[in-house]
Design an enzyme around this catalytic site. Structure first.
Site, mmCIF file in Angstrom:
data_model
loop_
_atom_site.group_PDB
_atom_site.id
_atom_site.type_symbol
_atom_site.label_atom_id
_atom_site.label_comp_id
_atom_site.label_asym_id
_atom_site.label_seq_id
_atom_site.Cartn_x
_atom_site.Cartn_y
_atom_site.Cartn_z
ATOM 1 N N CYS A 36 38.934 -68.167 -75.603
ATOM 2 C CA CYS A 36 39.331 -66.784 -75.368
ATOM 3 C C CYS A 36 40.240 -66.304 -76.507
ATOM 4 O O CYS A 36 41.201 -66.981 -76.865
ATOM 5 C CB CYS A 36 40.060 -66.684 -74.034
ATOM 6 S SG CYS A 36 40.727 -65.042 -73.694
ATOM 7 N N CYS A 88 43.180 -65.106 -68.302
ATOM 8 C CA CYS A 88 44.021 -63.949 -68.641
ATOM 9 C C CYS A 88 43.421 -62.633 -68.188
ATOM 10 O O CYS A 88 44.078 -61.602 -68.277
ATOM 11 C CB CYS A 88 44.320 -63.919 -70.134
ATOM 12 S SG CYS A 88 42.924 -63.438 -71.163
ATOM 13 N N CYS A 108 26.430 -62.181 -72.966
ATOM 14 C CA CYS A 108 26.458 -61.352 -74.176
ATOM 15 C C CYS A 108 27.924 -61.022 -74.441
ATOM 16 O O CYS A 108 28.511 -60.201 -73.739
ATOM 17 C CB CYS A 108 25.624 -60.098 -73.915
ATOM 18 S SG CYS A 108 25.467 -59.017 -75.324
HETATM 19 ZN ZN LIG Z 1 41.869 -65.418 -71.757
#
Ligand SMILES: [Zn+2]
Length: 122
Positions: A36, A88, A108
């Site tokens: 992330c 998050c 995607c």
């Molecule tokens: Zn995150």
């Protein structure tokens, strides 16, 4: 945590979409983990990345069940499944039911929502 650059905030926090074929991660073919861009949580394995031709980094599976969260997104006059980071809550992209086997899914994902951590060798 340092503030995210504006182009990343636009994706992760404001649910934006980067222009297709703009992400350097499209050309990322090393073994490793896509994490992330907001919090660093591991999300996708390079082994699940495939060339979808859509212009966005595409994956047929998540690294671990529960790494991402999904919710129905009815914005823009079409119903899609939004994909967010389970840790998050950052917006990552969407998942579509037209991917390759074994999952039949196509995650995607905006490249700006991801960082790539190459597998350590040796
Ligand atoms: Zn995150």
């Amino acid at each position: 945590m340092p503030a995210l650059p504006p182009e990343r905030r636009r994706i992760l926090e404001l649910c934006g979409t980067e222009p297709p074929f703009s992400s350097p991660l499209l050309e990322e073919h090393r073994n490793g983990t896509f994490v992330c861009g907001g919090c660093g949580a591991p999300l996708f394995s390079s082994g699940a990345k495939f060339e979808s031709g859509s212009g966005w980094p595409s994956f047929f599976d998540v690294l671990e069940k529960g790494a991402v969260a999904t919710r129905t997104d009815a914005d823009h006059g079409m119903t899609r499944i939004e994909v967010t980071c389970a840790k998050c809550g950052g917006h990552l992209g969407h998942v579509f039911p037209d991917g390759p086997q074994p999952t039949g899914l196509r995650y995607c994902i905006n490249g700006l929502a991801l960082d790539f951590a190459p597998e350590k060798t040796g």
